[in-house]
Design a protein around this motif. Structure first.
Motif, PDB file in Angstrom:
ATOM      1  N   ASP A   1       0.834  -1.210   0.000  1.00 23.24           N
ATOM      2  CA  ASP A   1       0.000   0.000   0.000  1.00 23.24           C
ATOM      3  C   ASP A   1       0.866   1.258   0.000  1.00 23.24           C
ATOM      4  O   ASP A   1       0.545   2.257  -0.675  1.00 23.24           O
ATOM      5  CB  ASP A   1      -0.913   0.005   1.221  1.00 23.24           C
ATOM      6  CG  ASP A   1      -2.046  -1.012   1.109  1.00 23.24           C
ATOM      7  OD1 ASP A   1      -2.413  -1.371  -0.025  1.00 23.24           O
ATOM      8  OD2 ASP A   1      -2.552  -1.451   2.163  1.00 23.24           O
TER       9      ASP A   1
ATOM     10  N   VAL B   1       2.209   1.760  -3.503  1.00 20.47           N
ATOM     11  CA  VAL B   1       1.165   2.302  -4.385  1.00 20.47           C
ATOM     12  C   VAL B   1       0.958   3.791  -4.114  1.00 20.47           C
ATOM     13  O   VAL B   1       0.891   4.608  -5.044  1.00 20.47           O
ATOM     14  CB  VAL B   1      -0.160   1.535  -4.192  1.00 20.47           C
ATOM     15  CG1 VAL B   1      -1.292   2.237  -4.950  1.00 20.47           C
ATOM     16  CG2 VAL B   1      -0.022   0.094  -4.669  1.00 20.47           C
TER      17      VAL B   1
ATOM     18  N   GLU C   1       2.258   2.010  -9.072  1.00 18.13           N
ATOM     19  CA  GLU C   1       0.844   1.666  -9.195  1.00 18.13           C
ATOM     20  C   GLU C   1       0.558   0.183  -8.951  1.00 18.13           C
ATOM     21  O   GLU C   1      -0.423  -0.175  -8.298  1.00 18.13           O
ATOM     22  CB  GLU C   1       0.335   2.066 -10.580  1.00 18.13           C
ATOM     23  CG  GLU C   1      -1.148   1.830 -10.771  1.00 18.13           C
ATOM     24  CD  GLU C   1      -1.629   2.347 -12.123  1.00 18.13           C
ATOM     25  OE1 GLU C   1      -2.762   2.006 -12.501  1.00 18.13           O
ATOM     26  OE2 GLU C   1      -0.874   3.080 -12.790  1.00 18.13           O
ATOM     27  N   SER C   2       1.411  -0.695  -9.486  1.00 15.25           N
ATOM     28  CA  SER C   2       1.212  -2.146  -9.346  1.00 15.25           C
ATOM     29  C   SER C   2       2.548  -2.774  -8.962  1.00 15.25           C
ATOM     30  O   SER C   2       3.364  -3.091  -9.837  1.00 15.25           O
ATOM     31  CB  SER C   2       0.701  -2.754 -10.651  1.00 15.25           C
ATOM     32  OG  SER C   2      -0.514  -2.163 -11.044  1.00 15.25           O
TER      33      SER C   2
ATOM     34  N   TYR D   1      -2.373  -6.680  -6.436  1.00 15.95           N
ATOM     35  CA  TYR D   1      -1.378  -5.673  -6.814  1.00 15.95           C
ATOM     36  C   TYR D   1      -0.636  -6.058  -8.099  1.00 15.95           C
ATOM     37  O   TYR D   1       0.404  -5.476  -8.411  1.00 15.95           O
ATOM     38  CB  TYR D   1      -0.381  -5.486  -5.676  1.00 15.95           C
ATOM     39  CG  TYR D   1      -1.005  -4.969  -4.397  1.00 15.95           C
ATOM     40  CD1 TYR D   1      -1.124  -3.604  -4.158  1.00 15.95           C
ATOM     41  CD2 TYR D   1      -1.509  -5.848  -3.439  1.00 15.95           C
ATOM     42  CE1 TYR D   1      -1.698  -3.122  -2.984  1.00 15.95           C
ATOM     43  CE2 TYR D   1      -2.092  -5.382  -2.272  1.00 15.95           C
ATOM     44  CZ  TYR D   1      -2.184  -4.025  -2.050  1.00 15.95           C
ATOM     45  OH  TYR D   1      -2.770  -3.557  -0.891  1.00 15.95           O
TER      46      TYR D   1
END
Length: 429
Positions: free
Chosen positions: A178, A181, A186-187, A250
């Motif tokens: 988290d 991100v 982003e991933s 993710y």
């Protein structure tokens, strides 16, 4: 012994096919093409590791220069058992063959007994394949499966030094994801779609993490075959799948997980577009941007057996020598080559320095230098490894892999996956 019942039945069909095809042609002669043009012995070697194609090609020249023995190196990406069945059926197998451990059982009747070799006492017996008290294979390398991490990519976002031990629980691991991100990655995870990766390596942890022993793993697999395991209510299964769900959440390939490309995942990881990639210590083409790359156990909620601190590791690829179609001179040359790998400085350098191999032999004190190899070797040196169960049937990858692919794409739920896996194992009796 249920362990070899299934392997034996699959192998029997392959071996019977080989025997019938070879027998019909009456082809039982030894390969007489054992001399090169300059009078030296010529042997053939099958390489089945795509990561080592260049290294083995270069080795042939170096070895011939040092010994006068010519090695004809061939590579295949085909299923090894199928490829060797075809080669034996045509009466043209290789002198030395790099195979998976289950292949040793499949083709044992065609293989040279290596029990009298010196290296057997230096690790060959422990890591090689032994059948009825005899050693038939030369353990080429020790490998590990786990969660690869790009520490540089992580630190670039968090601004803090990365230590995998700080994130070895599902809660801490997800908190880090988290944070990545939120920091712009982003991933942060790459998930392979390949059946061998999904079924044999990732899902294989279900069989590996059963008491950290061959006996524990086999007992669990036997229970699956007998139908006495209820996967939906199995702690290890659910722990593993919870972690899989986290990775999928993710996943950089989440838009179409079955379109994931292995080479692209490699590039995502190497460039730092993702921070984590479930794979293995054989990955080497990832050091173009940073050397701060390593491997860690997959964080799970079921910590029984200290699995969050232990890396799954064991001897994977192994060498065997043909005894049916190779001449005695070729067999002796093949034995000399294996001894050269273990006891000659140039052989050791080839394995460790050129290939980044973690050797299985106690007499070799050379240390690997590739970062993932260094991390793996540290787990081994510290005794923090988990038994790697590699006696799964040959069709496990395709069958269980297909079920996992359906799960990834949302076509079945966890209960459906459990049911398909149970059905697969119950058919192995």
């Amino acid at each position: 012994m249920k362990r070899w019942k299934r392997i034996g039945s699959v192998c029997l069909a392959a071996v019977m096919s080989v025997t019938l095809m070879a027998g019909c042609s009456g082809n039982t002669e030894k390969n007489t093409n054992d001399n090169s043009e300059d009078g030296g012995v010529t042997i053939s070697l099958l390489n089945t590791k795509s990561e080592l194609v260049d290294q083995f090609d270069q080795l042939a020249d170096k070895y011939e220069e040092q010994t006068g023995v010519h090695i004809d190196v061939q590579f295949t990406s085909d299923v090894v058992s199928t490829h060797l069945s075809e080669k034996y059926a045509s009466g043209s197998p290789y002198t030395i063959m790099m195979v998976d451990r289950t292949d040793v059982y499949a083709f044992q009747q065609y293989l040279l007994d290596l029990s009298d070799q010196e290296w057997v006492a230096d690790g060959g017996s422990e890591y090689g394949v032994n059948i009825d008290g005899k050693t038939y294979s030369f353990p080429l390398l020790i490998e590990a499966v786990g969660l690869l991490y790009n520490a540089q990519a992580i630190e670039d976002v968090t601004g803090e030094e990365f230590n995998w031990k700080d994130y070895n629980t599902p809660e801490k691991f997800q908190a880090l994801l988290d944070e990545l991100v939120a920091g712009g990655m982003e991933s942060p995870v790459a998930v392979n779609k390949d059946d061998w990766s999904l079924a044999n390596h990732f899902f294989g942890q279900l069989y590996d993490q059963q008491g950290n022993s061959e006996e524990g793993s086999q007992e669990y697999v036997d229970s699956l075959m007998s139908g006495s395991v209820d996967l939906v209510n199995d702690d290890r299964f659910n722990s593993l799948m919870d972690s899989f769900d986290t990775m999928l959440k993710y996943n950089i390939n989440s838009a179409d997980p079955l379109a994931a490309d292995y080479d692209m995942n490699n590039e995502y990881f190497a460039s730092g577009d993702v921070a984590f990639w479930f794979n293995g210590s054989w990955v080497t083409d990832v050091y173009g941007t940073t050397d701060k790359i390593g491997i860690m156990p997959l964080p799970q909620s079921d910590t029984d057996g200290e699995v969050n601190d232990r890396l799954i590791a064991g001897a994977s690829k192994t060498f065997v020598i043909d005894k049916e179609y190779s001449t005695e001179e070729q067999q002796k040359a093949a034995e000399d080559f294996l001894n050269w790998l273990v006891y000659d400085e140039n052989g050791q350098s080839f394995m460790v320095d050129d290939c980044g191999i973690i050797p299985a032999f106690s007499n070799i004190d050379k240390e690997v230098t590739t970062p993932i190899g260094v991390a793996t070797q540290q787990f081994i040196s510290d005794g923090q490894t988990e038994y790697w169960y590699q006696a799964i049937p040959g069709d496990h990858g395709t069958e269980v892999g297909a079920s996992l692919q359906k799960y990834m794409s949302g076509n079945i739920d966890r209960e459906g996956l459990a049911s398909e896996v149970e059905t697969y194992w119950s058919s192995q009796e």
